[in-house]
Design a protein around this motif. Structure first.
Motif, PDB file in Angstrom:
ATOM      1  N   THR A 270       0.990  -1.256   0.055  1.00  0.00           N
ATOM      2  CA  THR A 270       0.078   0.010  -0.055  1.00  0.00           C
ATOM      3  C   THR A 270       0.831   1.340   0.084  1.00  0.00           C
ATOM      4  O   THR A 270       0.256   2.391  -0.412  1.00  0.00           O
ATOM      5  N   ALA A 273       2.296   1.541  -3.856  1.00  0.00           N
ATOM      6  CA  ALA A 273       1.101   1.434  -4.963  1.00  0.00           C
ATOM      7  C   ALA A 273       0.910   2.705  -5.915  1.00  0.00           C
ATOM      8  O   ALA A 273       0.685   2.673  -7.044  1.00  0.00           O
ATOM      9  N   LEU A 279      -2.993   7.593  -8.597  1.00  0.00           N
ATOM     10  CA  LEU A 279      -4.046   7.752  -8.150  1.00  0.00           C
ATOM     11  C   LEU A 279      -5.264   8.655  -9.067  1.00  0.00           C
ATOM     12  O   LEU A 279      -4.796   9.558  -9.620  1.00  0.00           O
ATOM     13  N   GLY A 282      -7.700  10.221  -5.230  1.00  0.00           N
ATOM     14  CA  GLY A 282      -7.310   9.539  -4.125  1.00  0.00           C
ATOM     15  C   GLY A 282      -7.378   7.958  -3.930  1.00  0.00           C
ATOM     16  O   GLY A 282      -6.890   7.533  -2.953  1.00  0.00           O
ATOM     17  N   ILE A 283      -7.979   7.515  -4.952  1.00  0.00           N
ATOM     18  CA  ILE A 283      -8.102   6.037  -5.147  1.00  0.00           C
ATOM     19  C   ILE A 283      -7.051   5.811  -6.341  1.00  0.00           C
ATOM     20  O   ILE A 283      -7.083   6.153  -7.332  1.00  0.00           O
ATOM     21  N   LEU A 284      -6.360   4.298  -5.842  1.00  0.00           N
ATOM     22  CA  LEU A 284      -5.790   3.841  -6.601  1.00  0.00           C
ATOM     23  C   LEU A 284      -6.192   3.636  -8.028  1.00  0.00           C
ATOM     24  O   LEU A 284      -7.614   3.111  -8.299  1.00  0.00           O
ATOM     25  N   ARG A 290      -5.949  -2.495  -6.812  1.00  0.00           N
ATOM     26  CA  ARG A 290      -6.366  -2.234  -5.345  1.00  0.00           C
ATOM     27  C   ARG A 290      -6.934  -3.406  -4.602  1.00  0.00           C
ATOM     28  O   ARG A 290      -6.589  -3.373  -3.482  1.00  0.00           O
ATOM     29  N   ILE A 293      -4.595  -5.973  -3.786  1.00  0.00           N
ATOM     30  CA  ILE A 293      -3.458  -5.620  -2.638  1.00  0.00           C
ATOM     31  C   ILE A 293      -4.255  -5.730  -1.580  1.00  0.00           C
ATOM     32  O   ILE A 293      -3.493  -6.209  -0.305  1.00  0.00           O
ATOM     33  N   MET A 294      -5.476  -4.957  -1.284  1.00  0.00           N
ATOM     34  CA  MET A 294      -6.048  -5.027   0.282  1.00  0.00           C
ATOM     35  C   MET A 294      -6.154  -6.405   0.671  1.00  0.00           C
ATOM     36  O   MET A 294      -6.123  -6.626   1.830  1.00  0.00           O
ATOM     37  N   ASN A 295      -6.492  -7.386  -0.297  1.00  0.00           N
ATOM     38  CA  ASN A 295      -6.698  -8.940   0.325  1.00  0.00           C
ATOM     39  C   ASN A 295      -5.476  -9.250   0.742  1.00  0.00           C
ATOM     40  O   ASN A 295      -5.221  -9.775   1.864  1.00  0.00           O
ATOM     41  N   MET A 298      -4.113  -7.616   3.976  1.00  0.00           N
ATOM     42  CA  MET A 298      -5.377  -8.120   5.150  1.00  0.00           C
ATOM     43  C   MET A 298      -4.828  -9.427   5.622  1.00  0.00           C
ATOM     44  O   MET A 298      -4.298  -9.516   6.753  1.00  0.00           O
ATOM     45  N   ASN A 299      -4.457 -10.409   4.648  1.00  0.00           N
ATOM     46  CA  ASN A 299      -3.712 -11.545   5.206  1.00  0.00           C
ATOM     47  C   ASN A 299      -2.543 -11.415   5.784  1.00  0.00           C
ATOM     48  O   ASN A 299      -2.114 -12.143   6.767  1.00  0.00           O
ATOM     49  N   ALA A 301      -1.350  -8.971   7.753  1.00  0.00           N
ATOM     50  CA  ALA A 301      -1.801  -8.312   8.889  1.00  0.00           C
ATOM     51  C   ALA A 301      -1.910  -9.621   9.976  1.00  0.00           C
ATOM     52  O   ALA A 301      -1.729  -9.571  10.845  1.00  0.00           O
ATOM     53  N   LEU A 302      -3.049 -10.448   9.394  1.00  0.00           N
ATOM     54  CA  LEU A 302      -3.291 -11.702  10.132  1.00  0.00           C
ATOM     55  C   LEU A 302      -2.341 -12.660  10.204  1.00  0.00           C
ATOM     56  O   LEU A 302      -2.552 -13.248  11.370  1.00  0.00           O
TER      57      LEU A 302
END
Lengths: 397, 373
Positions: A270, A273, A279, A282-284, A290, A293-295, A298-299, A301-302
């Motif tokens: 993030t 990117a 952008l 403000g959005i990729l 996008r 990348i967020m999926n 997320m994994n 971090a988990l």
């Protein structure tokens, strides 16, 4: 020995100060390849003076392996103190003083299964950077079915006579000694005929041949044993029960491949990117990328939280041992995804193979290298087999 | 902050598990559904849960609660997720008691919290208006009127709205969004019960010139918008805890079936194609456990990191409940498609709870915005 919170603070302060004074300025750069580490051994090439200096300072301090006993060249520190040193080194981006399979793999096996003589000799050679170890596990016919290995060691009275071939020996051409799995009892069931043997690669009959990979580099070799005489005292543990040692050691290898406990956390995707892709309001700009990348993040971090939880469970005395297969599986699948996404972000720039701008195709070569993460040290499929049988208790056929 | 529950929390979890297994198995939800129960939940069960203190865990002692914390409440939610217990726990305790405790004044807290804690008062949380969760875009208005406000608008998907004694209504004032505490019998409120696919109860609620006094706002937090967001984040984490229970139960039932069902003369759990899918689910569930405990503890620590953790929790648990409930049906095969087999109840709850307080897409988007992409 640190016991109280004040002790922890004091110790941490001492570590910070020492690192501040002793970590060479020239090494405060991001690591781009294995050559940025000090590996020790008889054939040292391309080692900068500062890498050597950093190693020597740590060795004198006992911080090459801080938690090994002093008689083995360690620092005699507790695991807690070891963790504090690792944390503080990570904070300033300091690299390990010695990159070594001796420290990460053979060492733990010797500590658990080796004789006192073996520990004194080999652990000291590891911590002093004198001997560089490599691993001799896989064979052309024994990959996922590792226990089917055929390299044989015949009992010749005062020595073993070793014949056979290993493959995927990491840095086989740069190693001094090899810890190898060999078959000493071909008549027994396959898991009970294997022994764990330490072999000097300077012995007559040992030779290596590099393997060129899809990334264009050759970090692995084939290793051949042609009538190699190995002294009997080089056997670790009980003859025929080497598989127990192999399994123990594999859990360490899996953690290493999974990057568990790595001081160097990769930059979150993030963070880069926006610059790579652009952008829009403000959005990729690439919204499909996008969401991938967020999926992924997320994994990531988990996974980090799960490692934290496993440590807390272990401290509380709950059994978290079964989770090592999970970490290997999840972390390596994640790492492959990371590089797929990096390639997507780089676009045409990520395709350059030979150019200065791309540091000779550093990204595509690293990307290709990650494909091995889910193969080496037990494939993802083997990890899933272990989970389904040992944890979930699903029936065998 | 160790990512494990302590002994007291473990004891609570075990007693809730035992109790619900006995008193509220899936058959209970089926019974409520098939008898077309007018309330949609078992009032006697709710009273028993209240008697044991389980609906008062997040309420301060001064207001009749136990002040046991959200990590404890999370254990109760997880167990209700395993049994799919229909109760006002989410609407009344997780969302409304939280909002009132964080944003209410002394009088409001005294008037509501002890009664929630005793199991005598149902308070629903009226937020949603459109097809999708969009808490920053509220159309319901609260117009200043002599001595108070006039509420106008329509709320949808209000959990337990048809049985609630009071509502917390999110509405826009001239100064931004505020939460209002309103009696459901106030003139101008029209409630329509909606039975949803999980056999639980939601309401569409119309507000036509509903007069509320100026003392009805929950005004003790830094702003109405901040109170709403904090309450939602806590609600999202609590829902994730419930989902974790449902996910584990679905998975346990699926693995048990793999060990029991025979085809081609062998247990189907001996097929590698199914083993690997089960092992993959196991890994996903372990990741889920970590974020849920981390996020629950962050509520109790009053962490600034709550928005990120809440979105991570709701995003991951939503995806995983979807995956595990789909795989559950696939493993059960034809029998999984029947109403008689209970596995189907979980896929229904999975889809409903996924939509509540923002689905996985909503939260991944929110996380991306937090990171500036």
């Amino acid at each position: 020995m640190i016991a109280t919170k004040t002790d922890v603070k004091t110790f941490r302060g001492e570590v910070t100060t020492w690192l501040e004074e002793n970590y060479p300025a020239s090494l405060r750069q991001p690591i781009s390849s294995y050559k940025d580490f000090f590996w020790g051994g008889r054939n040292q090439e391309d080692v900068t003076d500062d890498l050597k200096l950093w190693f020597n300072r740590c060795y004198e301090k006992g911080w090459v392996v801080p938690h090994w006993e002093k008689k083995y060249g360690g620092g005699g520190l507790t695991l807690k103190e070891n963790t504090i040193i690792a944390e503080e080194m990570s904070k300033i981006g300091a690299r390990a003083p010695l990159q070594s399979f001796g420290v990460s793999m053979l060492g733990p096996a010797l500590l658990k299964f080796g004789s006192e003589e073996q520990k004194m000799k080999y652990l000291n050679e590891i911590t002093s950077g004198k001997i560089r170890w490599v691993q001799g596990y896989s064979e052309p016919g024994a990959g996922s079915d590792l226990a089917g290995l055929q390299t044989k060691a015949e009992d010749k009275g005062d020595h073993y006579l070793v014949n056979g071939q290993k493959i995927w020996t990491s840095f086989g051409d740069k190693g001094d000694w090899i810890f190898a799995l060999v078959r000493t009892h071909p008549d027994r069931p396959k898991h009970h005929g294997i022994s764990f043997l330490l072999i000097d690669m300077a012995t007559e009959g040992v030779s290596t041949r590099p393997i060129k990979l899809i990334s264009g580099v050759s970090v692995f070799t084939e290793t051949f044993f042609d009538n190699v005489k190995v002294p009997k005292e080089n056997l670790v543990g009980t003859e025929g029960e080497g598989w127990t040692i192999a399994k123990y050691l594999l859990t360490h290898e899996r953690q290493m491949i999974g990057g568990i406990g790595d001081a160097h956390k990769p930059t979150p995707l993030t963070q880069i990117a926006g610059e790579k892709v652009g952008l829009t309001n403000g959005i990729l700009s690439d919204t499909l990328l996008r969401s991938k990348i967020m999926n992924f993040e997320m994994n990531e971090a988990l996974l980090e939280m799960t490692i934290e939880r496993a440590i807390d469970e272990a401290k509380a005395g709950n059994d978290a041992g079964a989770l090592s297969s999970l970490f290997k599986y999840v972390a390596t699948e994640q790492n492959k995804t990371r590089y797929e996404l990096k390639m997507e972000m780089e676009g045409f720039d990520g395709l350059e193979w030979e150019s200065e701008a791309s540091k000779n195709g550093a990204l595509p070569r690293e990307f290709l290298r990650t494909k091995a993460n889910t193969i080496e040290g037990g494939t993802s499929e083997v990890m899933l087999n272990i989970i389904s049988k040992r944890i979930l208790g699903l029936p065998s056929r | 902050m160790a990512l494990i529950i302590n002994e007291e929390q473990q004891m609570l979890k075990s007693s809730v598990k035992e109790f619900l297994k006995e008193r509220s198995p899936i058959a209970q939800l089926r019974h409520l559904r098939d008898t077309k129960d007018s309330t949609g939940y078992d009032k006697a069960l709710w009273t028993e849960m209240a008697n044991m203190g389980w609906v008062a865990l997040n309420i301060p002692v001064a207001y009749g609660g136990l002040d046991f914390g959200y990590t404890g409440l999370g254990q109760v939610l997880e167990e209700t997720g395993r049994t799919l217990t229909a109760s006002p726990l989410v609407s009344t305790v997780l969302l409304s008691a939280t909002a009132i405790n964080l944003g209410g004044n002394l009088l409001q807290k005294e008037a509501v919290l002890p009664y929630i804690a005793a199991g005598d008062l149902i308070v629903a949380f009226a937020l949603e208006e459109g097809r999708h969760h969009h808490p920053t875009n509220i159309s319901t208005t609260a117009t200043g009127k002599k001595g108070g406000y006039s509420l106008n608008g329509k709320k949808v998907a209000v959990m337990d709205g048809h049985v609630a004694d009071k509502l917390i209504v999110a509405a826009n004032t001239d100064d931004g969004v505020e939460l209002f505490l309103v009696d459901t019998n106030t003139e101008g409120i029209t409630t329509e019960r909606v039975i949803s696919m999980d056999s639980r109860n939601y309401a569409n609620i119309q507000f036509d010139n509903v007069f509320v006094s100026e003392n009805a706002t929950l005004a003790e937090y830094e702003s109405g918008a901040a109170l709403l967001e904090r309450t939602l984040d806590i609600g999202r984490i609590g829902l994730a805890a419930e989902m974790l229970g449902g996910i584990q139960e679905t998975f346990d039932r699926t693995v048990a079936y793999l060990k029991e069902r025979e085809q081609f003369g062998v247990k189907i759990g001996s097929f590698q194609a199914l083993q690997h899918r089960a092992a993959h689910l196991f890994c996903e569930i372990e990741l889920c456990k970590s974020i849920v405990i981390k996020a629950l503890k962050a509520i109790d620590d009053n962490s600034d990191d709550l928005p990120r953790l809440a979105s991570l929790a709701k995003a991951k648990l939503g995806q995983t409940y979807q995956l595990v409930s789909n795989e559950g049906i696939q493993v059960f095969g034809g029998i999984g498609m029947t109403d008689e087999e209970e596995i189907g109840f979980f896929i229904k709850r999975a889809r409903v709870v996924q939509r509540m307080l923002g689905d996985s897409n909503y939260h991944l988007d929110k996380l991306a915005r937090m990171k500036g992409i």
